[in-house]
Design a protein around this motif. Sequence first.
Motif, PDB file in Angstrom:
ATOM      1  N   TYR A  68       0.729  -1.183  -0.093  1.00 42.07           N
ATOM      2  CA  TYR A  68       0.052   0.167   0.110  1.00 42.07           C
ATOM      3  C   TYR A  68       0.770   1.181  -0.033  1.00 42.07           C
ATOM      4  CZ  TYR A  68      -3.460   3.451   1.565  1.00 42.07           C
ATOM      5  OH  TYR A  68      -4.265   4.510   1.540  1.00 42.07           O
ATOM      6  N   GLY A  69       1.876   1.186   0.878  1.00 45.44           N
ATOM      7  CA  GLY A  69       2.768   2.336   0.969  1.00 45.44           C
ATOM      8  C   GLY A  69       2.028   3.468   1.339  1.00 45.44           C
ATOM      9  N   GLY A  70       2.129   4.664   0.745  1.00 48.86           N
ATOM     10  CA  GLY A  70       1.613   6.014   0.856  1.00 48.86           C
ATOM     11  C   GLY A  70       0.429   6.138   0.264  1.00 48.86           C
ATOM     12  N   GLY A  71      -0.309   5.064  -0.378  1.00 45.82           N
ATOM     13  CA  GLY A  71      -1.539   5.111  -0.993  1.00 45.82           C
ATOM     14  C   GLY A  71      -1.252   5.659  -2.657  1.00 45.82           C
ATOM     15  N   GLY A  72      -0.137   5.320  -3.112  1.00 43.08           N
ATOM     16  CA  GLY A  72      -0.199   5.709  -4.373  1.00 43.08           C
ATOM     17  C   GLY A  72      -1.063   4.914  -5.594  1.00 43.08           C
ATOM     18  N   ASN A  73      -1.544   3.983  -4.864  1.00 40.79           N
ATOM     19  CA  ASN A  73      -2.326   3.177  -5.880  1.00 40.79           C
ATOM     20  C   ASN A  73      -3.923   3.299  -5.677  1.00 40.79           C
ATOM     21  OD1 ASN A  73      -0.535   1.607  -7.583  1.00 40.79           O
ATOM     22  ND2 ASN A  73      -0.012   0.589  -5.343  1.00 40.79           N
ATOM     23  N   CYS A  74      -4.267   4.258  -4.644  1.00 43.06           N
ATOM     24  CA  CYS A  74      -5.749   4.537  -4.450  1.00 43.06           C
ATOM     25  C   CYS A  74      -6.398   5.051  -5.913  1.00 43.06           C
ATOM     26  CB  CYS A  74      -5.605   5.746  -3.534  1.00 43.06           C
ATOM     27  SG  CYS A  74      -5.429   5.177  -1.765  1.00 43.06           S
ATOM     28  N   ASN A  75      -7.617   4.425  -5.886  1.00 41.60           N
ATOM     29  CA  ASN A  75      -8.478   4.755  -7.168  1.00 41.60           C
ATOM     30  C   ASN A  75      -7.834   4.096  -8.259  1.00 41.60           C
ATOM     31  OD1 ASN A  75     -10.351   6.418  -5.745  1.00 41.60           O
ATOM     32  ND2 ASN A  75      -9.065   8.059  -5.656  1.00 41.60           N
ATOM     33  N   GLN A  76      -6.715   3.356  -8.176  1.00 37.18           N
ATOM     34  CA  GLN A  76      -6.262   2.502  -9.406  1.00 37.18           C
ATOM     35  C   GLN A  76      -7.169   1.386  -9.510  1.00 37.18           C
ATOM     36  OE1 GLN A  76      -3.508   3.567 -11.192  1.00 37.18           O
ATOM     37  NE2 GLN A  76      -4.062   1.843 -12.630  1.00 37.18           N
ATOM     38  N   TRP A  77      -7.440   1.158 -10.857  1.00 40.64           N
ATOM     39  CA  TRP A  77      -8.260   0.005 -11.442  1.00 40.64           C
ATOM     40  C   TRP A  77      -7.415  -1.132 -11.478  1.00 40.64           C
ATOM     41  CZ3 TRP A  77     -13.639  -0.647 -11.338  1.00 40.64           C
ATOM     42  CH2 TRP A  77     -14.272   0.676 -11.239  1.00 40.64           C
ATOM     43  N   MET A  78      -7.897  -2.318 -11.147  1.00 40.44           N
ATOM     44  CA  MET A  78      -6.919  -3.486 -11.385  1.00 40.44           C
ATOM     45  C   MET A  78      -8.110  -4.662 -12.012  1.00 40.44           C
ATOM     46  SD  MET A  78      -7.107  -5.450  -7.515  1.00 40.44           S
ATOM     47  CE  MET A  78      -5.442  -4.267  -7.101  1.00 40.44           C
ATOM     48  N   GLN A  79      -7.235  -5.438 -12.895  1.00 41.71           N
ATOM     49  CA  GLN A  79      -7.937  -6.564 -13.308  1.00 41.71           C
ATOM     50  C   GLN A  79      -7.658  -7.642 -12.619  1.00 41.71           C
ATOM     51  OE1 GLN A  79      -7.335  -7.235 -17.755  1.00 41.71           O
ATOM     52  NE2 GLN A  79      -7.171  -9.519 -17.518  1.00 41.71           N
ATOM     53  N   ILE A  80      -8.844  -8.615 -12.139  1.00 43.07           N
ATOM     54  CA  ILE A  80      -8.716  -9.714 -11.272  1.00 43.07           C
ATOM     55  C   ILE A  80      -9.303 -10.843 -11.945  1.00 43.07           C
ATOM     56  CG2 ILE A  80      -9.457 -10.773  -9.002  1.00 43.07           C
ATOM     57  CD1 ILE A  80      -9.916  -7.383  -8.446  1.00 43.07           C
ATOM     58  N   THR A  81      -8.640 -12.030 -11.915  1.00 46.40           N
ATOM     59  CA  THR A  81      -8.826 -13.239 -12.624  1.00 46.40           C
ATOM     60  C   THR A  81      -9.212 -14.391 -11.514  1.00 46.40           C
ATOM     61  OG1 THR A  81      -8.210 -12.660 -14.735  1.00 46.40           O
ATOM     62  CG2 THR A  81      -8.697 -14.908 -14.409  1.00 46.40           C
ATOM     63  N   ASN A  82     -10.309 -15.019 -11.331  1.00 45.25           N
ATOM     64  CA  ASN A  82     -10.397 -16.181 -10.462  1.00 45.25           C
ATOM     65  C   ASN A  82      -9.676 -17.518 -11.368  1.00 45.25           C
ATOM     66  OD1 ASN A  82     -11.037 -18.520  -9.306  1.00 45.25           O
ATOM     67  ND2 ASN A  82     -13.318 -17.916  -9.106  1.00 45.25           N
ATOM     68  N   THR A  83      -8.487 -17.879 -10.658  1.00 45.03           N
ATOM     69  CA  THR A  83      -7.916 -18.793 -11.570  1.00 45.03           C
ATOM     70  C   THR A  83      -8.547 -20.326 -11.514  1.00 45.03           C
ATOM     71  OG1 THR A  83      -6.586 -19.421  -9.615  1.00 45.03           O
ATOM     72  CG2 THR A  83      -5.667 -17.827 -10.952  1.00 45.03           C
ATOM     73  N   ALA A  84      -9.609 -20.395 -10.812  1.00 43.61           N
ATOM     74  CA  ALA A  84     -10.271 -21.787 -10.659  1.00 43.61           C
ATOM     75  C   ALA A  84     -11.406 -21.971 -12.037  1.00 43.61           C
ATOM     76  CB  ALA A  84     -11.060 -21.977  -9.391  1.00 43.61           C
ATOM     77  N   ASN A  85     -11.946 -20.569 -12.387  1.00 41.47           N
ATOM     78  CA  ASN A  85     -12.695 -20.689 -13.397  1.00 41.47           C
ATOM     79  C   ASN A  85     -12.715 -19.892 -14.772  1.00 41.47           C
ATOM     80  OD1 ASN A  85     -13.638 -18.143 -12.346  1.00 41.47           O
ATOM     81  ND2 ASN A  85     -15.512 -18.887 -11.416  1.00 41.47           N
ATOM     82  N   GLY A  86     -11.641 -18.856 -14.491  1.00 43.92           N
ATOM     83  CA  GLY A  86     -11.160 -17.865 -15.548  1.00 43.92           C
ATOM     84  C   GLY A  86     -11.966 -16.635 -15.426  1.00 43.92           C
ATOM     85  N   LYS A  87     -12.921 -16.600 -14.562  1.00 44.49           N
ATOM     86  CA  LYS A  87     -13.924 -15.359 -14.507  1.00 44.49           C
ATOM     87  C   LYS A  87     -12.749 -14.094 -14.447  1.00 44.49           C
ATOM     88  CE  LYS A  87     -18.322 -17.065 -13.988  1.00 44.49           C
ATOM     89  NZ  LYS A  87     -19.738 -16.773 -13.689  1.00 44.49           N
ATOM     90  N   THR A  88     -12.870 -13.033 -15.043  1.00 44.37           N
ATOM     91  CA  THR A  88     -12.268 -11.901 -14.826  1.00 44.37           C
ATOM     92  C   THR A  88     -13.433 -10.596 -14.657  1.00 44.37           C
ATOM     93  OG1 THR A  88     -10.411 -12.550 -16.144  1.00 44.37           O
ATOM     94  CG2 THR A  88     -10.719 -10.203 -15.991  1.00 44.37           C
ATOM     95  N   GLN A  89     -12.816  -9.893 -13.732  1.00 45.11           N
ATOM     96  CA  GLN A  89     -13.622  -8.617 -13.198  1.00 45.11           C
ATOM     97  C   GLN A  89     -12.692  -7.774 -13.208  1.00 45.11           C
ATOM     98  OE1 GLN A  89     -16.846  -8.087 -13.367  1.00 45.11           O
ATOM     99  NE2 GLN A  89     -17.415 -10.128 -13.903  1.00 45.11           N
ATOM    100  N   TYR A  90     -12.988  -6.323 -12.666  1.00 43.79           N
ATOM    101  CA  TYR A  90     -12.410  -5.073 -12.557  1.00 43.79           C
ATOM    102  C   TYR A  90     -12.665  -4.437 -11.077  1.00 43.79           C
ATOM    103  CZ  TYR A  90     -11.059  -5.937 -17.335  1.00 43.79           C
ATOM    104  OH  TYR A  90     -10.741  -6.303 -18.345  1.00 43.79           O
TER     105      TYR A  90
END
Length: 137
Positions: A68-90
């Motif tokens: 997290y540090g000083g919060g430099g990633n706040c409001n940053q979007w990320m792509q997340i993938t469930n490795t069990a089923n391949g579903k991806t969300q943001y």
Amino acid sequence: MSRFAAVVSIALCAFISATSALPMAVNGTLSKRVTHDGRATHYETGLGACGYRDDDSDPVVAISHLIYGGGGNCNQWMQITNTANGKTQYGKTRDKCEGCGEYDIDLSPSLFESLGADLSQGVLQVEWHFMNKDWSP
């Protein structure tokens, strides 16, 4: 001497090429497009470390306190993938997770479920990476 200079030049290029592929944190911000493997859990949202109040229905993420540090990633979007089923969300980074390992993330309940998991499952194996700073869904 020119043979020596050529060898040094090749070695320097190889070193730069190898190190530029490593994930690096700059001012508490992880480099973009580097995929991380970790565990995802869910949490009750509210006022997060980034200073925003979110609801459980918002697609928000808490990243590990270790990055997290000083919060430099706040409001940053990320792509997340469930490795069990391949579903991806943001999801949008809005909080820090004190109990998470370095690349583990904590998801709002709605985001956790949108990855094809029931809340009773509790933990998912995921891959994730930050999107470019100006990206939004």
